[in-house]
Each structure stands twice: as C-alpha cells, then as structure tokens.
Design a protein around this motif. Structure first.
Motif, PDB file in Angstrom:
ATOM      1  N   ALA A   1      -1.152  -1.759   8.985  1.00  0.00           N
ATOM      2  CA  ALA A   1       0.220  -1.244   9.003  1.00  0.00           C
ATOM      3  C   ALA A   1       0.602  -0.590   7.678  1.00  0.00           C
ATOM      4  O   ALA A   1       1.352   0.387   7.667  1.00  0.00           O
ATOM      5  CB  ALA A   1       1.191  -2.376   9.325  1.00  0.00           C
ATOM      6  N   SER A   2       0.077  -1.104   6.574  1.00  0.00           N
ATOM      7  CA  SER A   2       0.442  -0.530   5.282  1.00  0.00           C
ATOM      8  C   SER A   2      -0.529   0.551   4.818  1.00  0.00           C
ATOM      9  O   SER A   2      -0.369   1.090   3.726  1.00  0.00           O
ATOM     10  CB  SER A   2       0.545  -1.628   4.225  1.00  0.00           C
ATOM     11  N   GLY A   3      -1.535   0.881   5.628  1.00  0.00           N
ATOM     12  CA  GLY A   3      -2.445   1.968   5.300  1.00  0.00           C
ATOM     13  C   GLY A   3      -3.537   1.604   4.307  1.00  0.00           C
ATOM     14  O   GLY A   3      -4.128   2.488   3.687  1.00  0.00           O
ATOM     15  N   ASP A   4      -3.826   0.313   4.133  1.00  0.00           N
ATOM     16  CA  ASP A   4      -4.888  -0.106   3.215  1.00  0.00           C
ATOM     17  C   ASP A   4      -6.247   0.316   3.769  1.00  0.00           C
ATOM     18  O   ASP A   4      -6.442   0.404   4.974  1.00  0.00           O
ATOM     19  CB  ASP A   4      -4.870  -1.631   3.032  1.00  0.00           C
ATOM     20  N   ARG A   5      -7.202   0.559   2.881  1.00  0.00           N
ATOM     21  CA  ARG A   5      -8.551   0.958   3.292  1.00  0.00           C
ATOM     22  C   ARG A   5      -9.580  -0.132   3.071  1.00  0.00           C
ATOM     23  O   ARG A   5     -10.544  -0.243   3.805  1.00  0.00           O
ATOM     24  CB  ARG A   5      -9.015   2.200   2.514  1.00  0.00           C
ATOM     25  N   LEU A   6      -9.429  -0.936   2.013  1.00  0.00           N
ATOM     26  CA  LEU A   6     -10.429  -1.934   1.677  1.00  0.00           C
ATOM     27  C   LEU A   6      -9.794  -3.314   1.589  1.00  0.00           C
ATOM     28  O   LEU A   6      -8.879  -3.539   0.801  1.00  0.00           O
ATOM     29  CB  LEU A   6     -11.122  -1.600   0.348  1.00  0.00           C
TER      30      LEU A   6
ATOM     31  N   ARG B   1     -10.833   2.086   8.838  1.00  0.00           N
ATOM     32  CA  ARG B   1     -10.880   3.538   9.073  1.00  0.00           C
ATOM     33  C   ARG B   1      -9.616   4.180   8.523  1.00  0.00           C
ATOM     34  O   ARG B   1      -8.549   3.589   8.508  1.00  0.00           O
ATOM     35  CB  ARG B   1     -10.989   3.824  10.569  1.00  0.00           C
ATOM     36  N   ARG B   2      -9.766   5.425   8.127  1.00  0.00           N
ATOM     37  CA  ARG B   2      -8.630   6.186   7.632  1.00  0.00           C
ATOM     38  C   ARG B   2      -7.701   6.476   8.817  1.00  0.00           C
ATOM     39  O   ARG B   2      -8.146   6.875   9.885  1.00  0.00           O
ATOM     40  CB  ARG B   2      -9.121   7.508   7.023  1.00  0.00           C
ATOM     41  N   GLN B   3      -6.420   6.279   8.614  1.00  0.00           N
ATOM     42  CA  GLN B   3      -5.453   6.536   9.668  1.00  0.00           C
ATOM     43  C   GLN B   3      -5.169   8.029   9.720  1.00  0.00           C
ATOM     44  O   GLN B   3      -4.991   8.683   8.700  1.00  0.00           O
ATOM     45  CB  GLN B   3      -4.160   5.756   9.431  1.00  0.00           C
TER      46      GLN B   3
END
Length: 176
Positions: free
Chosen positions: A110-115, A173-175
C-alpha cells in the motif's frame, strides 16, 4: 463442462444436504453427525467414467531466483540496499507470524515499498530439529500462498549485515 443428468442431480442434492460447515475454532466445533447411508443408483450401461487427470504440478511458490535485473542482484548480494520495511518475527508463534507477514506485506504494498526485510531469526542452538526453525521452514510456502504473491518479484537470502541466514529479502514488484 457437461450438465448433470436427473439422477446425478438428485444424488448431488442429497450430498449437499448432508454437508455441515466446519468452524475454524476447535473449541466451538461440534462433532459431525453420522451420515445416512445413501442409495447410489447402479451405473448405466452407456456410462463411461471420466479418465483421471494427469497430476497437476504443485502451485508455484514465490521465485527465489530470476525476476530481477543484474543491478538488483548485485546490490542484494553485497548488502548495499536499505530495506524499505522490516517485518521482525522474533517472539511470534507460528499462527501469529503468518498474520504479521500478511499485514506487513499489505502495508508495504500500500505504501509503495520495494524491499522488505523479513527477519525469521536463527534457530536456537541445541534445539531439537522438530522445534528448530518452524517459521523459517514455512515462510516460502506462506509467501507462495499469500494473497500478495502476485506482487512479490522474488525472495532472496539476506546479506550478513541484515541478518544473514536468519532473514530474507522480499522484493516487491514495481506498482504501475
């Protein structure tokens, strides 16, 4: 898919009538009632039983290799990335750990984290093999069966500075 015949539909209705939903809470679960003997009509002469399907492959688990470009691989293997979020499972029981992973991944997506750094912990020294590392052993299956599995690009072992064998990197995965 073919439609059920009249006798098959009647038999199916009897089966459905005997089904009782199970409670997930063992304390509230009632013993199941004994099923009445059902009369099954004899097979017709023109009936050909369906051929058994070939065994399906087990559901794919989250990939532990591939899915990343060389730059990501190099930075992960050298520990040069900073996790966007940390999910620490120290002190969790097996059921609580699953909920913590699910909630943590949901928040990260939801917050767009990648790792995400998933800390499972090292097994205690001298613990019997059955007791040792139950959460770590279940993590890959949990991630593969998770509602978030479609958003997971890969899972890798963490670098020593982030916990080594006691932690995992979950790359999302990248949003788009």
């Amino acid at each position: 898919m073919r439609k059920l015949g009249a006798d098959e539909a009647a038999l199916w209705a009897k089966v459905v009538a005997t089904v009782e939903p199970l409670s997930r809470d063992p304390a509230t679960r009632e013993p199941t009632k004994s099923l009445k003997k059902m009369k099954v009509p004899p097979p017709r002469g023109d009936y050909v039983p369906p051929r058994p399907k070939t065994p399906a492959k087990p559901p794919s688990v989250v990939p532990t290799s591939g899915g990343l470009d060389g730059g990501w691989d190099k930075r992960l293997s050298q520990g040069r990335v900073a996790p966007d979020r940390v999910i620490d499972l120290h002190g969790h029981r097996l059921d609580d750990a699953w909920e913590a992973i699910d909630r943590g991944l949901g928040d990260a997506i939801a917050s767009g984290d990648r790792l995400v750094l998933l800390i499972t912990g090292h097994p205690p020294k001298g613990a019997p093999p059955v007791e040792r590392g139950r959460i770590r052993a279940a993590v890959h299956d949990w991630l593969g069966a998770s509602r978030h599995s479609g958003q997971i690009a890969t899972v890798r072992g963490a670098h020593q500075r982030h916990g080594g064998r006691g932690a995992l990197y979950v790359v999302l995965r990248r949003q788009r």
